[in-house]
Design a protein around this motif. Structure first.
Motif, PDB file in Angstrom:
ATOM      1  N   LYS A   1       0.716  -1.023   0.142  1.00 16.72           N
ATOM      2  CA  LYS A   1       0.100   0.023  -0.140  1.00 16.72           C
ATOM      3  C   LYS A   1       0.930   1.368  -0.032  1.00 16.72           C
ATOM      4  CE  LYS A   1      -3.791  -2.256   2.606  1.00 16.72           C
ATOM      5  NZ  LYS A   1      -4.770  -2.292   3.638  1.00 16.72           N
ATOM      6  N   ALA A   2       2.117   1.101   0.807  1.00 13.24           N
ATOM      7  CA  ALA A   2       2.976   2.261   0.674  1.00 13.24           C
ATOM      8  C   ALA A   2       3.533   2.779  -0.635  1.00 13.24           C
ATOM      9  CB  ALA A   2       3.887   2.171   1.847  1.00 13.24           C
ATOM     10  N   LEU A   3       3.839   1.585  -1.139  1.00 18.09           N
ATOM     11  CA  LEU A   3       4.740   1.702  -2.420  1.00 18.09           C
ATOM     12  C   LEU A   3       3.375   2.203  -3.610  1.00 18.09           C
ATOM     13  CD1 LEU A   3       6.573  -1.653  -2.819  1.00 18.09           C
ATOM     14  CD2 LEU A   3       7.608   0.802  -2.887  1.00 18.09           C
ATOM     15  N   ASP A   4       2.096   1.701  -3.545  1.00 19.64           N
ATOM     16  CA  ASP A   4       1.015   2.527  -4.335  1.00 19.64           C
ATOM     17  C   ASP A   4       1.052   3.972  -3.962  1.00 19.64           C
ATOM     18  OD1 ASP A   4       0.579   0.165  -5.330  1.00 19.64           O
ATOM     19  OD2 ASP A   4      -1.191  -0.532  -4.410  1.00 19.64           O
ATOM     20  N   GLU A   5       1.119   4.138  -2.751  1.00 20.57           N
ATOM     21  CA  GLU A   5       0.918   5.581  -2.614  1.00 20.57           C
ATOM     22  C   GLU A   5       2.008   6.466  -3.029  1.00 20.57           C
ATOM     23  OE1 GLU A   5       0.339   6.039   1.547  1.00 20.57           O
ATOM     24  OE2 GLU A   5      -1.540   4.847   1.693  1.00 20.57           O
ATOM     25  N   LEU A   6       3.222   6.080  -2.835  1.00 17.46           N
ATOM     26  CA  LEU A   6       4.562   6.532  -3.297  1.00 17.46           C
ATOM     27  C   LEU A   6       4.629   6.738  -4.844  1.00 17.46           C
ATOM     28  CD1 LEU A   6       7.022   4.863  -0.991  1.00 17.46           C
ATOM     29  CD2 LEU A   6       6.518   7.393  -0.861  1.00 17.46           C
ATOM     30  N   LYS A   7       3.933   5.780  -5.623  1.00 17.72           N
ATOM     31  CA  LYS A   7       3.743   5.548  -7.096  1.00 17.72           C
ATOM     32  C   LYS A   7       2.899   6.868  -7.471  1.00 17.72           C
ATOM     33  CE  LYS A   7       4.013   3.952 -11.314  1.00 17.72           C
ATOM     34  NZ  LYS A   7       5.230   4.225 -12.328  1.00 17.72           N
ATOM     35  N   ALA A   8       1.557   6.951  -6.822  1.00 18.15           N
ATOM     36  CA  ALA A   8       0.601   7.978  -7.162  1.00 18.15           C
ATOM     37  C   ALA A   8       1.223   9.263  -6.839  1.00 18.15           C
ATOM     38  CB  ALA A   8      -0.534   7.558  -6.189  1.00 18.15           C
ATOM     39  N   GLU A   9       1.852   9.259  -5.902  1.00 18.05           N
ATOM     40  CA  GLU A   9       2.438  11.014  -5.621  1.00 18.05           C
ATOM     41  C   GLU A   9       3.708  11.341  -6.496  1.00 18.05           C
ATOM     42  OE1 GLU A   9       3.494  10.226  -1.422  1.00 18.05           O
ATOM     43  OE2 GLU A   9       1.341  10.290  -0.959  1.00 18.05           O
ATOM     44  N   GLY A  10       4.307  10.290  -7.067  1.00 21.52           N
ATOM     45  CA  GLY A  10       5.361  10.765  -8.005  1.00 21.52           C
ATOM     46  C   GLY A  10       6.663  10.402  -7.435  1.00 21.52           C
ATOM     47  N   VAL A  11       6.664  10.112  -6.235  1.00 18.49           N
ATOM     48  CA  VAL A  11       7.799   9.801  -5.408  1.00 18.49           C
ATOM     49  C   VAL A  11       8.724   8.708  -6.066  1.00 18.49           C
ATOM     50  CG1 VAL A  11       8.959   9.401  -3.182  1.00 18.49           C
ATOM     51  CG2 VAL A  11       7.116  10.753  -3.455  1.00 18.49           C
ATOM     52  N   TYR A  12       7.967   7.583  -6.316  1.00 22.07           N
ATOM     53  CA  TYR A  12       8.766   6.408  -6.948  1.00 22.07           C
ATOM     54  C   TYR A  12       9.445   6.739  -8.390  1.00 22.07           C
ATOM     55  CZ  TYR A  12       8.626   1.803  -9.555  1.00 22.07           C
ATOM     56  OH  TYR A  12       9.213   0.741 -10.019  1.00 22.07           O
ATOM     57  N   ASP A  13       8.647   7.468  -9.069  1.00 22.25           N
ATOM     58  CA  ASP A  13       9.270   7.625 -10.337  1.00 22.25           C
ATOM     59  C   ASP A  13      10.456   8.652 -10.118  1.00 22.25           C
ATOM     60  OD1 ASP A  13       7.693   6.353 -12.089  1.00 22.25           O
ATOM     61  OD2 ASP A  13       6.038   7.654 -11.759  1.00 22.25           O
ATOM     62  N   GLN A  14      10.280   9.706  -9.081  1.00 18.29           N
ATOM     63  CA  GLN A  14      11.281  10.677  -9.026  1.00 18.29           C
ATOM     64  C   GLN A  14      12.802   9.913  -8.424  1.00 18.29           C
ATOM     65  OE1 GLN A  14      10.089  13.182  -6.269  1.00 18.29           O
ATOM     66  NE2 GLN A  14       8.336  14.066  -7.474  1.00 18.29           N
ATOM     67  N   LEU A  15      12.633   8.905  -7.767  1.00 21.35           N
ATOM     68  CA  LEU A  15      13.863   8.175  -7.179  1.00 21.35           C
ATOM     69  C   LEU A  15      14.390   7.294  -8.168  1.00 21.35           C
ATOM     70  CD1 LEU A  15      12.432   7.022  -3.550  1.00 21.35           C
ATOM     71  CD2 LEU A  15      14.249   8.784  -4.003  1.00 21.35           C
ATOM     72  N   PHE A  16      13.643   6.909  -9.161  1.00 17.45           N
ATOM     73  CA  PHE A  16      14.189   5.956 -10.253  1.00 17.45           C
ATOM     74  C   PHE A  16      14.832   7.117 -11.259  1.00 17.45           C
ATOM     75  CE2 PHE A  16      11.837   2.507  -8.426  1.00 17.45           C
ATOM     76  CZ  PHE A  16      12.650   1.376  -8.928  1.00 17.45           C
ATOM     77  N   ASP A  17      14.315   8.025 -11.426  1.00 16.30           N
ATOM     78  CA  ASP A  17      15.002   8.991 -12.317  1.00 16.30           C
ATOM     79  C   ASP A  17      16.246   9.548 -11.700  1.00 16.30           C
ATOM     80  OD1 ASP A  17      13.296   8.863 -14.214  1.00 16.30           O
ATOM     81  OD2 ASP A  17      12.057  10.521 -13.496  1.00 16.30           O
ATOM     82  N   LYS A  18      16.469   9.725 -10.481  1.00 15.81           N
ATOM     83  CA  LYS A  18      17.352  10.163  -9.775  1.00 15.81           C
ATOM     84  C   LYS A  18      18.707   9.477  -9.701  1.00 15.81           C
ATOM     85  CE  LYS A  18      19.037  11.591  -5.095  1.00 15.81           C
ATOM     86  NZ  LYS A  18      18.828  11.683  -3.769  1.00 15.81           N
ATOM     87  N   PHE A  19      18.385   8.032  -9.644  1.00 11.07           N
ATOM     88  CA  PHE A  19      19.386   6.844  -9.547  1.00 11.07           C
ATOM     89  C   PHE A  19      19.482   6.160 -10.866  1.00 11.07           C
ATOM     90  CE2 PHE A  19      18.437   7.517  -4.996  1.00 11.07           C
ATOM     91  CZ  PHE A  19      19.784   7.925  -4.970  1.00 11.07           C
ATOM     92  N   LYS A  20      18.926   6.430 -11.742  1.00 13.34           N
ATOM     93  CA  LYS A  20      18.958   5.736 -13.141  1.00 13.34           C
ATOM     94  C   LYS A  20      18.647   4.357 -13.134  1.00 13.34           C
ATOM     95  CE  LYS A  20      21.854   9.695 -14.775  1.00 13.34           C
ATOM     96  NZ  LYS A  20      23.348   9.890 -14.916  1.00 13.34           N
ATOM     97  N   MET A  21      17.686   4.017 -12.334  1.00 11.35           N
ATOM     98  CA  MET A  21      17.633   2.500 -12.517  1.00 11.35           C
ATOM     99  C   MET A  21      16.230   2.163 -13.071  1.00 11.35           C
ATOM    100  SD  MET A  21      18.989   0.926  -8.738  1.00 11.35           S
ATOM    101  CE  MET A  21      18.604  -0.322  -9.199  1.00 11.35           C
ATOM    102  N   THR A  22      15.913   0.819 -13.535  1.00  9.57           N
ATOM    103  CA  THR A  22      14.592   0.535 -14.118  1.00  9.57           C
ATOM    104  C   THR A  22      13.632   0.067 -13.693  1.00  9.57           C
ATOM    105  OG1 THR A  22      16.492  -0.432 -15.885  1.00  9.57           O
ATOM    106  CG2 THR A  22      13.979  -1.063 -15.987  1.00  9.57           C
ATOM    107  N   ARG A  23      12.731   0.795 -13.572  1.00  9.60           N
ATOM    108  CA  ARG A  23      11.025   0.726 -12.868  1.00  9.60           C
ATOM    109  C   ARG A  23      10.508  -0.721 -13.148  1.00  9.60           C
ATOM    110  NH1 ARG A  23      11.803   5.734 -14.862  1.00  9.60           N
ATOM    111  NH2 ARG A  23      11.058   7.576 -13.936  1.00  9.60           N
ATOM    112  N   LEU A  24       9.589  -0.989 -12.524  1.00  9.76           N
ATOM    113  CA  LEU A  24       8.813  -2.149 -12.694  1.00  9.76           C
ATOM    114  C   LEU A  24       7.921  -1.978 -13.757  1.00  9.76           C
ATOM    115  CD1 LEU A  24       8.530  -4.913 -11.306  1.00  9.76           C
ATOM    116  CD2 LEU A  24       6.567  -4.069 -10.222  1.00  9.76           C
TER     117      LEU A  24
END
Length: 280
Positions: A241-264
């Motif tokens: 549930k926390a990951l779903d919320e982080l994804k909806a808020e854009g935090v998940y994508d921001q972190l993957f952009d920051k560290f240049k890693m591949t999203r699910l």
């Protein structure tokens, strides 16, 4: 009066020991589902930049570190990181030393029967050498007969040995694998001339290449999901549930952009993948 002052001091001291974000919310995971009440304790192997590493100040950095902190805050828990090498992590978690393996663990059917695994990213394997190496590699089979370093007890070791077994069955020379506890040790041995090539995850190999200490020859081998692995199902469900919320808020994508890693890929909602441990 003194007794009252002492009591007030103890209360204020206890409040000060609780992280600021936790003082205004109630933990979303009951204490009896955690190793320690109010804390999300995570094992981490900080030798895999940009996933997790130690900076020049000795502080933990990386995608998994920041994502772990973000999940913990969503759960109103204090994030606690326990540094250790990869091989002992699964038995250590099973014995109750911590709640989560947060080190980019590759998903496998076998592992999913031991833990509650939540995929959150994707990774693959790279083959690399030191810059200027005379060894030319265009495919995995080019490693036949050569000395290759790899982290012990990892998905990449397992898959590399499977590839090697298939090669040998076809009449190729076997790879002389040398195993190490960390990616840093593997690369140090490579630079010292003890190895001819190394195998690790794409992003870590890329980080070494950007530092000028490695040259990647092949990447994208055997890509699959990587996961957060949990001891307890209730904790895993709360983290989903926390990951779903982080994804909806854009935090998940921001972190993957920051560290240049591949999203699910193609994910609408995160989920526990696999049967989970058998009931005790």
């Amino acid at each position: 009066m003194k007794h009252t002052q002492l009591l007030v001091g103890l209360v204020l001291g206890a409040a000060a020991a609780v992280p600021a974000f936790a003082q205004s919310c109630t933990p979303k995971v009951p204490a009896d589902h955690l190793v320690a009440a109010g804390k999300l304790q995570m094992s981490v192997n900080p030798t895999l930049p940009p996933q997790q590493f130690v900076d020049e100040k000795g502080e933990l950095q990386g995608l998994n570190v920041e994502l772990g902190k973000a999940v913990a805050r969503k759960l109103c828990l204090e994030p606690v990181f326990i540094r250790m090498d990869m091989p002992p992590m699964i038995p250590a978690m099973q014995s109750g030393r911590f709640d989560v393996i947060n080190t980019g663990m590759f998903w496998t059917e076998e592992r999913s029967k031991l833990m509650y695994m939540v995929p959150y990213a994707q990774q693959a394997m790279s083959i690399y050498t030191v810059p200027g190496s005379k060894l030319k590699i265009t495919r995995f089979e080019d490693l036949a007969g050569h000395v290759v370093g790899i982290e012990t007890g990892t998905y990449q070791e397992r898959k590399a040995r499977e590839y090697n077994a298939a090669m040998v069955a076809k009449g190729e020379k076997t790879i002389d694998f040398r195993t190490f506890a960390t990616a840093s040790e593997t690369t140090a041995a490579l630079r010292a001339g003890q190895l001819e090539a190394g195998i690790n995850i794409d992003e870590t190999a890329k980080a070494f290449e950007e530092r000028g200490i490695a040259k990647i020859w092949v990447s994208g081998l055997n890509g699959t999901d990587i996961t957060l692995a949990f001891r307890d199902k209730t904790t895993a469900e709360a983290a989903v549930k926390a990951l779903d919320e982080l994804k909806a808020e854009g935090v998940y994508d921001q972190l993957f952009d920051k560290f240049k890693m591949t999203r699910l890929q193609n994910v609408k909602n995160f989920a526990i993948r696999g049967p989970g441990p058998a009931p005790k």
